[in-house]
Each structure stands twice: as structure tokens, then as C-alpha cells.
Design a protein around this motif. Structure first.
Motif, PDB file in Angstrom:
ATOM      1  N   LEU A 181      -7.288  87.321  70.747  1.00  0.00           N
ATOM      2  CA  LEU A 181      -8.464  86.459  70.659  1.00  0.00           C
ATOM      3  C   LEU A 181      -8.767  86.095  69.222  1.00  0.00           C
ATOM      4  O   LEU A 181      -8.696  86.943  68.331  1.00  0.00           O
ATOM      5  CB  LEU A 181      -9.672  87.177  71.273  1.00  0.00           C
ATOM      6  N   VAL A 182      -9.125  84.826  69.006  1.00  0.00           N
ATOM      7  CA  VAL A 182      -9.597  84.354  67.709  1.00  0.00           C
ATOM      8  C   VAL A 182     -11.071  83.986  67.857  1.00  0.00           C
ATOM      9  O   VAL A 182     -11.453  83.286  68.801  1.00  0.00           O
ATOM     10  CB  VAL A 182      -8.802  83.131  67.215  1.00  0.00           C
ATOM     11  N   VAL A 183     -11.906  84.447  66.940  1.00  0.00           N
ATOM     12  CA  VAL A 183     -13.343  84.150  66.950  1.00  0.00           C
ATOM     13  C   VAL A 183     -13.682  83.347  65.701  1.00  0.00           C
ATOM     14  O   VAL A 183     -13.362  83.768  64.584  1.00  0.00           O
ATOM     15  CB  VAL A 183     -14.193  85.434  66.994  1.00  0.00           C
ATOM     16  N   LYS A 184     -14.319  82.206  65.899  1.00  0.00           N
ATOM     17  CA  LYS A 184     -14.737  81.364  64.778  1.00  0.00           C
ATOM     18  C   LYS A 184     -16.109  81.831  64.297  1.00  0.00           C
ATOM     19  O   LYS A 184     -17.121  81.632  64.959  1.00  0.00           O
ATOM     20  CB  LYS A 184     -14.792  79.898  65.208  1.00  0.00           C
ATOM     21  N   CYS A 185     -16.141  82.471  63.130  1.00  0.00           N
ATOM     22  CA  CYS A 185     -17.412  82.967  62.586  1.00  0.00           C
ATOM     23  C   CYS A 185     -18.244  81.831  62.009  1.00  0.00           C
ATOM     24  O   CYS A 185     -19.458  81.776  62.190  1.00  0.00           O
ATOM     25  CB  CYS A 185     -17.143  84.030  61.524  1.00  0.00           C
ATOM     26  N   ASN A 186     -17.619  80.929  61.272  1.00  0.00           N
ATOM     27  CA  ASN A 186     -18.260  79.724  60.764  1.00  0.00           C
ATOM     28  C   ASN A 186     -17.166  78.688  60.501  1.00  0.00           C
ATOM     29  O   ASN A 186     -16.033  78.861  60.964  1.00  0.00           O
ATOM     30  CB  ASN A 186     -19.105  80.001  59.506  1.00  0.00           C
ATOM     31  N   SER A 187     -17.490  77.627  59.772  1.00  0.00           N
ATOM     32  CA  SER A 187     -16.533  76.531  59.614  1.00  0.00           C
ATOM     33  C   SER A 187     -15.293  76.911  58.811  1.00  0.00           C
ATOM     34  O   SER A 187     -14.273  76.222  58.880  1.00  0.00           O
ATOM     35  CB  SER A 187     -17.224  75.337  58.945  1.00  0.00           C
ATOM     36  N   TRP A 188     -15.346  78.017  58.067  1.00  0.00           N
ATOM     37  CA  TRP A 188     -14.191  78.376  57.224  1.00  0.00           C
ATOM     38  C   TRP A 188     -13.686  79.796  57.422  1.00  0.00           C
ATOM     39  O   TRP A 188     -12.648  80.159  56.874  1.00  0.00           O
ATOM     40  CB  TRP A 188     -14.558  78.194  55.744  1.00  0.00           C
ATOM     41  N   LEU A 189     -14.368  80.607  58.213  1.00  0.00           N
ATOM     42  CA  LEU A 189     -13.974  82.006  58.393  1.00  0.00           C
ATOM     43  C   LEU A 189     -13.706  82.299  59.866  1.00  0.00           C
ATOM     44  O   LEU A 189     -14.526  81.986  60.731  1.00  0.00           O
ATOM     45  CB  LEU A 189     -15.065  82.938  57.866  1.00  0.00           C
ATOM     46  N   TYR A 190     -12.547  82.914  60.138  1.00  0.00           N
ATOM     47  CA  TYR A 190     -12.154  83.303  61.486  1.00  0.00           C
ATOM     48  C   TYR A 190     -11.703  84.767  61.458  1.00  0.00           C
ATOM     49  O   TYR A 190     -11.242  85.267  60.424  1.00  0.00           O
ATOM     50  CB  TYR A 190     -10.991  82.452  61.992  1.00  0.00           C
ATOM     51  N   THR A 191     -11.828  85.405  62.600  1.00  0.00           N
ATOM     52  CA  THR A 191     -11.272  86.747  62.740  1.00  0.00           C
ATOM     53  C   THR A 191     -10.479  86.798  64.033  1.00  0.00           C
ATOM     54  O   THR A 191     -10.779  86.064  64.986  1.00  0.00           O
ATOM     55  CB  THR A 191     -12.379  87.822  62.749  1.00  0.00           C
ATOM     56  N   SER A 192      -9.450  87.637  64.061  1.00  0.00           N
ATOM     57  CA  SER A 192      -8.615  87.728  65.252  1.00  0.00           C
ATOM     58  C   SER A 192      -8.282  89.181  65.537  1.00  0.00           C
ATOM     59  O   SER A 192      -8.162  90.005  64.622  1.00  0.00           O
ATOM     60  CB  SER A 192      -7.316  86.924  65.067  1.00  0.00           C
ATOM     61  N   LEU A 244      -5.467  93.272  63.552  1.00  0.00           N
ATOM     62  CA  LEU A 244      -6.803  92.857  63.142  1.00  0.00           C
ATOM     63  C   LEU A 244      -6.658  92.049  61.865  1.00  0.00           C
ATOM     64  O   LEU A 244      -6.149  92.558  60.863  1.00  0.00           O
ATOM     65  CB  LEU A 244      -7.717  94.062  62.903  1.00  0.00           C
ATOM     66  N   ASP A 245      -7.095  90.786  61.901  1.00  0.00           N
ATOM     67  CA  ASP A 245      -6.914  89.894  60.753  1.00  0.00           C
ATOM     68  C   ASP A 245      -8.161  89.051  60.518  1.00  0.00           C
ATOM     69  O   ASP A 245      -8.959  88.814  61.438  1.00  0.00           O
ATOM     70  CB  ASP A 245      -5.722  88.959  60.979  1.00  0.00           C
ATOM     71  N   PHE A 246      -8.288  88.576  59.282  1.00  0.00           N
ATOM     72  CA  PHE A 246      -9.307  87.594  58.917  1.00  0.00           C
ATOM     73  C   PHE A 246      -8.586  86.373  58.357  1.00  0.00           C
ATOM     74  O   PHE A 246      -7.630  86.498  57.590  1.00  0.00           O
ATOM     75  CB  PHE A 246     -10.275  88.165  57.881  1.00  0.00           C
ATOM     76  N   MET A 247      -9.062  85.196  58.755  1.00  0.00           N
ATOM     77  CA  MET A 247      -8.476  83.937  58.297  1.00  0.00           C
ATOM     78  C   MET A 247      -9.526  83.152  57.534  1.00  0.00           C
ATOM     79  O   MET A 247     -10.652  83.005  58.009  1.00  0.00           O
ATOM     80  CB  MET A 247      -7.970  83.113  59.485  1.00  0.00           C
ATOM     81  N   VAL A 248      -9.152  82.645  56.382  1.00  0.00           N
ATOM     82  CA  VAL A 248     -10.034  81.792  55.577  1.00  0.00           C
ATOM     83  C   VAL A 248      -9.405  80.409  55.522  1.00  0.00           C
ATOM     84  O   VAL A 248      -8.237  80.268  55.149  1.00  0.00           O
ATOM     85  CB  VAL A 248     -10.228  82.351  54.159  1.00  0.00           C
TER      86      VAL A 248
END
Length: 308
Positions: A220-231, A275-279
Motif C-alpha cells: 500500500l502507498v499512502v499519500k500524506c500530502n502533495s510531495w510526501l508518500y509512505t509505503s 517500509l519506505d518514504f517517497m519525496v
């Protein structure tokens, strides 16, 4: 006790008295005149209610207008007053008043017939009758944006990540490997013991080591805001730590061979978790995180890719 009974009597009787008082005024007398079909007298009594924009009086006068065409000439100014009252009530989103306004503008009661105004009030009535929809709910749903990128970890530097993200949630799939698929002939433990022990041969470990590593996961990928995601995701992973050793024939020291043994204390296979964070920077993203196999071995993740 006597006071209590008086209080109860007032509570029970007061609403009825008030209703009775209302009916004994212009509305009750107008209804009595309507019952005996004295429409002129009824109009006179209901006219008192129009001065207070009484909805009941306006409704009864409208009925008289519809059923008694011979009285319409004398009622024109009165019906214009009714129209003004309805406009005032409609301004406060009174749906009953708006329903009557539609009839007034359609049939030309108190005003010239106007189909456009009738249609406008009809649209207003439909809007009020629909459930309220917030601004956020009216916004069109954000289409899913897909991404693809290079995935890297310390022991599995070759990988690929693909996925998609909608308005809030998305998915991803990832595969990583170190492109090493070497076989081994035996196993060993941390004590340096080879299993099974070579017969009639002595062995010695060299300083050479290598790792067979691969992992596949999705999640699952969760969009935290317009530039930050976590999976976060789960899958299958395997890490085989291999030690090189040489054997020497006890009867002929010239006979030597080289083999690989899997170190079972530091090799893992089973459930892989990420567990990852995407910018995100425009269409480009970078990611960082970690992965584990059986929650015993942990490796670091990194990645870079594009949204399209």
C-alpha cells in the motif's frame, strides 16, 4: 399539591388555548365562510392574515383564486401581496413558499405569467431538496498517477519498483536482487563446522564470502500530502550467505578442491517486509527506507523514479 395540578393544567391546556385562539381569528372565520361557500367573506378574513404573511391564509386565498374566476378582478392587488410574502419566505429557503411561487409564475397569479421565473424557482427547489454536498465532495476525483523507478538496497542493488497513487491511496510492486545465484554444496554453522563433514578430507575456510539475495514485495502507498508518500508491503525474500572453503585429501595432499557452504546462522528465507518514504519533486521522486526478512535481517532501501 394544588399548585402542582395548576401547573400541569397550564402545560397541557396552554398549547390548545393558543391554537384555539389562532383559529378563532381570521383563519377560523375564513374557514367558516369557506364551509358555507361565502368566498367574498372568506377572502376578507384571510386578507387579515396576508398582512402578517400567514402561510395558511395565503394558501386559502390561492385556492379561492383558482376555483372562482369571477373574483379574480377584485383579488389582483391582494394576490400581489401574497406574492410578495412568498418571495420573502422563499428568500429564507422556505420550500413550501417556493413551491407556491412556481404555481404563481406558471399560472400568472399576482404577476404576469413567466415561465423563465417558474423554471428558476423550480431549479432552486430541486437544489434545496437534494442532500447537501460539500465543496470537497463536489471536486472531481484525482486520477491515479503511475510511477516507475530504480530500487536499490545494500545487498540487492538491482531492482525495479512500479505502482500508482490516487487521491489518497495507491499500490506498488517491487523486485530486488544482487544477480547472484551461485549454488552451494554443503552448509556450515557459526562455529566453522561443515555439515556433513567431508570424509577423509580436511577443510579450511578462505576469506571469500558472497551473498545470494532476492526479494519480491507488494503493498500500500499512502499519500500524506502533495510531495510526501509512505509505503508498506509484504512479500517473499531470500538471503543466502555463502562461505568459501577448500578441502585436502588426507591421503594425497595434492588433491584439493574449492566449494561453497551456506552459513545457516546468517541465511534467511521467508516473509519480506518493506517500509519506505517517497519525496516527490514534480515528476521525479526519491525514496528511502528499510526491508527485513522474517524480521531477523534488516537491509536499507533507496530508490529514484518518475511519475507519469
Amino acid at each position: 399539591m394544588k399548585r402542582l395540578w395548576i401547573l400541569i393544567l397550564l402545560v397541557v391546556a396552554l398549547p390548545g388555548c393558543l391554537m384555539a385562539q389562532q383559529l378563532t381569528d381570521y383563519n377560523k372565520k375564513g374557514d367558516e365562510a369557506m364551509a358555507r361557500k361565502d368566498y367574498s367573506d372568506a377572502r376578507m378574513w384571510y386578507e387579515e392574515g396576508v398582512a402578517q404573511c400567514d402561510s395558511y391564509s395565503i394558501d386559502r386565498l390561492t385556492s379561492i383564486w383558482k376555483t372562482n374566476k369571477q373574483m379574480r378582478v377584485s383579488m389582483r392587488s391582494l394576490m400581489t401581496k401574497c406574492l410578495n410574502c412568498l418571495l420573502q419566505k422563499a428568500g429564507a429557503d422556505d420550500t413550501v413558499a417556493i413551491s407556491q411561487l412556481i404555481v404563481y409564475y406558471t399560472d400568472g397569479i399576482g404577476v404576469s405569467a413567466n415561465e423563465k421565473m417558474a423554471l428558476n424557482w423550480h431549479k432552486r427547489l430541486e437544489t434545496l431538496r437534494k442532500p447537501y454536498v460539500s465543496h470537497e465532495e463536489r471536486k472531481p476525483r484525482e486520477p491515479m498517477k503511475f510511477f516507475v523507478g530504480y530500487a536499490f538496497s545494500v545487498e540487492a542493488p538491482y531492482g525495479l519498483t512500479v505502482g500508482g497513487v490516487g487521491e489518497r491511496f495507491g499500490w506498488y510492486a517491487r523486485f530486488r536482487t544482487n544477480m547472484s545465484f551461485d549454488d552451494y554444496s554443503t552448509e556450515c554453522k557459526g562455529t566453522g563446522e561443515i555439515m556433513p563433514n567431508p570424509e577423509n578430507q580436511s577443510y579450511k575456510f578462505t576469506n571469500e564470502k558472497k551473498v545470494n539475495c532476492l526479494a519480491a514485495s507488494a503493498g500500500l502507498v499512502v499519500k500524506c500530502n502533495s510531495w510526501l508518500y509512505t509505503s508498506v508491503g509484504l512479500g517473499y525474500g531470500k538471503r543466502e550467505l555463502l562461505y568459501e572453503y577448500t578441502t585436502t585429501d588426507r591421503n594425497d595432499s595434492s588433491k584439493q578442491n574449492t566449494y561453497w557452504a551456506k552459513h545457516i546462522d546468517n541465511s534467511y528465507e521467508g516473509v519480506a517486509a518493506d517500509l519506505d518514504f517517497m519525496v516527490r519533486f514534480g515528476h521525479i521522486y526519491v525514496s528511502a527506507g528499510c526491508n527485513t526478512i522474517n524480521f531477523k535481517y534488516v537491509d536499507l532501501n533507496a530508490g529514484v523514479g518518475v511519475f507519469f
